[in-house]
Motif scaffolding. Structure first.
Motif, PDB file in Angstrom:
ATOM      1  N   LYS A  76      -9.100   5.403   8.850  1.00 15.51           N
ATOM      2  CA  LYS A  76      -8.224   4.549   9.660  1.00 15.51           C
ATOM      3  C   LYS A  76      -8.951   3.253  10.029  1.00 15.51           C
ATOM      4  O   LYS A  76      -8.367   2.175  10.030  1.00 15.51           O
ATOM      5  CB  LYS A  76      -7.749   5.290  10.915  1.00 15.51           C
ATOM      6  CG  LYS A  76      -6.653   6.300  10.616  1.00 15.51           C
ATOM      7  CD  LYS A  76      -5.999   6.796  11.902  1.00 15.51           C
ATOM      8  CE  LYS A  76      -5.087   7.993  11.686  1.00 15.51           C
ATOM      9  NZ  LYS A  76      -3.904   7.750  10.894  1.00 15.51           N
ATOM     10  N   ASP A  77     -10.215   3.355  10.342  1.00 15.35           N
ATOM     11  CA  ASP A  77     -10.997   2.169  10.693  1.00 15.35           C
ATOM     12  C   ASP A  77     -11.134   1.229   9.485  1.00 15.35           C
ATOM     13  O   ASP A  77     -11.001   0.012   9.613  1.00 15.35           O
ATOM     14  CB  ASP A  77     -12.385   2.590  11.200  1.00 15.35           C
ATOM     15  CG  ASP A  77     -13.095   1.457  11.904  1.00 15.35           C
ATOM     16  OD1 ASP A  77     -12.539   0.925  12.884  1.00 15.35           O
ATOM     17  OD2 ASP A  77     -14.190   1.064  11.447  1.00 15.35           O
ATOM     18  N   LYS A 134      -2.857   7.805   1.608  1.00 16.30           N
ATOM     19  CA  LYS A 134      -1.880   7.242   2.561  1.00 16.30           C
ATOM     20  C   LYS A 134      -1.986   5.721   2.602  1.00 16.30           C
ATOM     21  O   LYS A 134      -0.999   5.028   2.799  1.00 16.30           O
ATOM     22  CB  LYS A 134      -2.140   7.791   3.973  1.00 16.30           C
ATOM     23  CG  LYS A 134      -1.701   9.209   4.197  1.00 16.30           C
ATOM     24  CD  LYS A 134      -1.861   9.523   5.686  1.00 16.30           C
ATOM     25  CE  LYS A 134      -1.921  10.992   5.972  1.00 16.30           C
ATOM     26  NZ  LYS A 134      -2.335  11.277   7.361  1.00 16.30           N
ATOM     27  N   VAL A 173     -10.796  11.175   9.151  1.00 16.83           N
ATOM     28  CA  VAL A 173      -9.576  10.465   9.551  1.00 16.83           C
ATOM     29  C   VAL A 173      -9.942   9.173  10.284  1.00 16.83           C
ATOM     30  O   VAL A 173      -9.418   8.100   9.976  1.00 16.83           O
ATOM     31  CB  VAL A 173      -8.679  11.375  10.436  1.00 16.83           C
ATOM     32  CG1 VAL A 173      -7.536  10.585  11.055  1.00 16.83           C
ATOM     33  CG2 VAL A 173      -8.125  12.533   9.611  1.00 16.83           C
ATOM     34  N   SER A 174     -10.867   9.267  11.220  1.00 16.72           N
ATOM     35  CA  SER A 174     -11.271   8.072  11.988  1.00 16.72           C
ATOM     36  C   SER A 174     -11.868   7.018  11.075  1.00 16.72           C
ATOM     37  O   SER A 174     -11.565   5.826  11.216  1.00 16.72           O
ATOM     38  CB  SER A 174     -12.322   8.423  13.034  1.00 16.72           C
ATOM     39  OG  SER A 174     -11.726   9.118  14.062  1.00 16.72           O
ATOM     40  N   LEU A 188      -0.762   4.238  -1.010  1.00 18.18           N
ATOM     41  CA  LEU A 188       0.652   4.289  -1.375  1.00 18.18           C
ATOM     42  C   LEU A 188       1.417   3.045  -0.923  1.00 18.18           C
ATOM     43  O   LEU A 188       2.439   2.681  -1.503  1.00 18.18           O
ATOM     44  CB  LEU A 188       1.316   5.575  -0.883  1.00 18.18           C
ATOM     45  CG  LEU A 188       1.509   5.859   0.583  1.00 18.18           C
ATOM     46  CD1 LEU A 188       2.777   5.237   1.133  1.00 18.18           C
ATOM     47  CD2 LEU A 188       1.609   7.372   0.774  1.00 18.18           C
ATOM     48  N   LYS A 189       0.875   2.362   0.070  1.00 19.34           N
ATOM     49  CA  LYS A 189       1.505   1.132   0.555  1.00 19.34           C
ATOM     50  C   LYS A 189       1.534   0.070  -0.550  1.00 19.34           C
ATOM     51  O   LYS A 189       2.463  -0.718  -0.647  1.00 19.34           O
ATOM     52  CB  LYS A 189       0.690   0.636   1.748  1.00 19.34           C
ATOM     53  CG  LYS A 189       1.298  -0.518   2.475  1.00 19.34           C
ATOM     54  CD  LYS A 189       0.440  -0.861   3.676  1.00 19.34           C
ATOM     55  CE  LYS A 189       0.821  -2.216   4.224  1.00 19.34           C
ATOM     56  NZ  LYS A 189      -0.131  -2.672   5.227  1.00 19.34           N
ATOM     57  N   LYS A 228      -7.665  -3.557   5.291  1.00 20.17           N
ATOM     58  CA  LYS A 228      -6.244  -3.549   4.922  1.00 20.17           C
ATOM     59  C   LYS A 228      -5.900  -2.709   3.695  1.00 20.17           C
ATOM     60  O   LYS A 228      -4.764  -2.301   3.533  1.00 20.17           O
ATOM     61  CB  LYS A 228      -5.699  -4.980   4.699  1.00 20.17           C
ATOM     62  CG  LYS A 228      -5.834  -5.885   5.885  1.00 20.17           C
ATOM     63  CD  LYS A 228      -4.978  -5.384   7.037  1.00 20.17           C
ATOM     64  CE  LYS A 228      -5.299  -6.116   8.316  1.00 20.17           C
ATOM     65  NZ  LYS A 228      -5.019  -5.297   9.504  1.00 20.17           N
ATOM     66  N   ARG A 260      -6.514  12.805   0.816  1.00 20.33           N
ATOM     67  CA  ARG A 260      -5.297  12.746   1.625  1.00 20.33           C
ATOM     68  C   ARG A 260      -5.238  11.467   2.452  1.00 20.33           C
ATOM     69  O   ARG A 260      -4.231  10.759   2.443  1.00 20.33           O
ATOM     70  CB  ARG A 260      -5.245  13.963   2.570  1.00 20.33           C
ATOM     71  CG  ARG A 260      -3.935  14.096   3.313  1.00 20.33           C
ATOM     72  CD  ARG A 260      -4.014  15.181   4.374  1.00 20.33           C
ATOM     73  NE  ARG A 260      -4.853  14.771   5.494  1.00 20.33           N
ATOM     74  CZ  ARG A 260      -5.264  15.605   6.469  1.00 20.33           C
ATOM     75  NH1 ARG A 260      -4.921  16.861   6.441  1.00 20.33           N
ATOM     76  NH2 ARG A 260      -6.014  15.167   7.458  1.00 20.33           N
ATOM     77  N   LYS A 288       1.212   0.856  -3.767  1.00 22.16           N
ATOM     78  CA  LYS A 288       1.649   1.522  -5.013  1.00 22.16           C
ATOM     79  C   LYS A 288       0.630   1.360  -6.142  1.00 22.16           C
ATOM     80  O   LYS A 288       0.980   1.164  -7.298  1.00 22.16           O
ATOM     81  CB  LYS A 288       3.027   1.019  -5.440  1.00 22.16           C
ATOM     82  CG  LYS A 288       4.124   1.404  -4.450  1.00 22.16           C
ATOM     83  CD  LYS A 288       5.499   1.231  -5.057  1.00 22.16           C
ATOM     84  CE  LYS A 288       6.585   1.957  -4.299  1.00 22.16           C
ATOM     85  NZ  LYS A 288       6.729   1.635  -2.913  1.00 22.16           N
ATOM     86  N   LYS A 298      -7.886  -0.530   8.869  1.00 18.63           N
ATOM     87  CA  LYS A 298      -7.660  -1.568   9.870  1.00 18.63           C
ATOM     88  C   LYS A 298      -8.469  -2.826   9.525  1.00 18.63           C
ATOM     89  O   LYS A 298      -7.968  -3.945   9.604  1.00 18.63           O
ATOM     90  CB  LYS A 298      -8.085  -1.022  11.233  1.00 18.63           C
ATOM     91  CG  LYS A 298      -7.426  -1.729  12.375  1.00 18.63           C
ATOM     92  CD  LYS A 298      -7.721  -1.019  13.668  1.00 18.63           C
ATOM     93  CE  LYS A 298      -7.199  -1.851  14.819  1.00 18.63           C
ATOM     94  NZ  LYS A 298      -7.585  -1.316  16.098  1.00 18.63           N
TER      95      LYS A 298
END
Lengths: 232, 96
Positions: free
Chosen positions: A62-63, A114, A58-59, A117-118, A69, A110, A120, A66
């Motif tokens: 997310k990194d 996420k 997850v980290s 999906l932004k 993008k 997973r 598409k 960030k």
């Protein structure tokens, strides 16, 4: 146009070769492994993580999100194998194989989905093995973990289709890498005899299928498992 | 992070998701707006997108790294995804 790839298990073997291939094409590649990077390239960024640990995956994702993008393509290559008779397979071995192969794959799917999906749009490719359809004796834990990945791919593709994300799987035949270096030669020969095309696979064979799944034109291809060498 | 800032964020993200799927013709979103479940305005896929969008904003704009769809969220008797206000409360709780 250059794309952002996230490839797991890039320190050695097939992961490293796949990584170098997409870097050579001018893409940005983010890789990970338990150890330090073995790739020195301007467009390569490495994370040292244990992919079976949820918090670390997850980290990392997310990194990456960030900093970059977006993530266009996820290749879940990282995996471990173990050869043993089922009566001699310690539970710890089964557990480790599932943690790395199955949990590692689904955690990345997973988290990366996420991000995808932004936009598409996304391509996810999971790794299975010919050991699963061939029902190879002596590889029960490894083949089971990959069977789980195949089933995951076939279900997850339906849940992600609406977001423009495709998910497919590739099942390589033996390709000379670290993963099979300890497998006895006779075992390899008998395995290759069970393929329709009787030879070791190559990195190029593998990349050919990856390119097909990744292609813009493959937006109607999802939930598929392609085995190399004519295995079915 | 203060509760009112989280509330603004959840309202903003919910408005965005609902507008994307209703061609901008959605009514205004308030803390009492139902999200998911009985009488909810979101279907399951919209909820997935909302959760991802909120997590992304929390990270990008506030440097807060949380996973909303946690075991804690899924095992609750009262779902945190029921309304804007319940989701805000849950995010506040996750931070502590």
């Amino acid at each position: 146009m250059s794309k952002v790839f996230l490839i797991t298990g890039t320190r050695k073997g097939l992961g490293r070769e796949i990584c170098l291939n997409y870097l050579k094409e001018g893409n940005v590649v983010i890789g990970c492994s338990r150890g330090p990077s073995s790739i020195d390239h301007l467009n390569y960024f490495h994370y040292e993580i244990d992919i079976s640990k949820e918090n670390e995956v997850v980290s990392m994702v997310k990194d990456v999100a960030k900093k970059f993008k977006r993530i266009d393509i996820l290749i879940n290559n990282a995996g471990i194998a173990s050869m043993n008779h089922l009566l001699l397979t310690p539970f710890k071995t089964v557990s480790s194989i599932f943690e790395t192969n199955y949990y590692g794959t689904i955690l990345f799917c997973r988290e990366v989905a996420k991000i995808m999906l932004k936009y598409k749009w996304g391509r996810i490719i999971n790794f299975t093995t010919v050991a699963t359809p061939l029902k190879l004796e002596g590889e029960i834990a490894y083949a089971n973990s990959k069977a789980a990945i195949e089933n995951y791919t076939q279900i997850a593709c339906r849940e992600l289709a609406t977001f423009g994300i495709t998910m497919n799987a590739i099942g390589p035949t033996p390709i000379p890498t670290d993963l099979i270096k300890n497998v006895p030669k006779e075992k390899m020969t008998s395995l290759i005899e069970r393929q329709a095309i009787k030879r070791f696979g190559t990195v190029e064979d593998l990349i050919n299928v990856l390119d097909f799944f990744i292609s813009e034109n493959s937006n109607f291809i999802t939930g598929q498992v392609i085995y190399l060498g004519g295995v079915s | 992070m203060k509760k009112n800032i989280i509330e603004d964020l959840v309202v903003k993200c919910t408005t965005q998701i609902l507008n994307e799927d209703n061609n901008g013709s959605i009514k205004s979103v308030t803390p009492s707006t139902k999200l998911y479940g009985q009488g909810g305005n979101l279907d399951s896929l919209e909820l997935v997108r909302l959760v991802a969008l909120i997590e992304e904003h929390l990270l990008d704009e506030h440097n807060i790294e949380i996973t909303i769809a946690s075991e804690k969220a899924m095992s609750r008797r009262n779902s945190p995804f029921e309304s804007v206000s319940s989701l805000v409360e849950f995010i506040v709780e996750l931070q502590n």
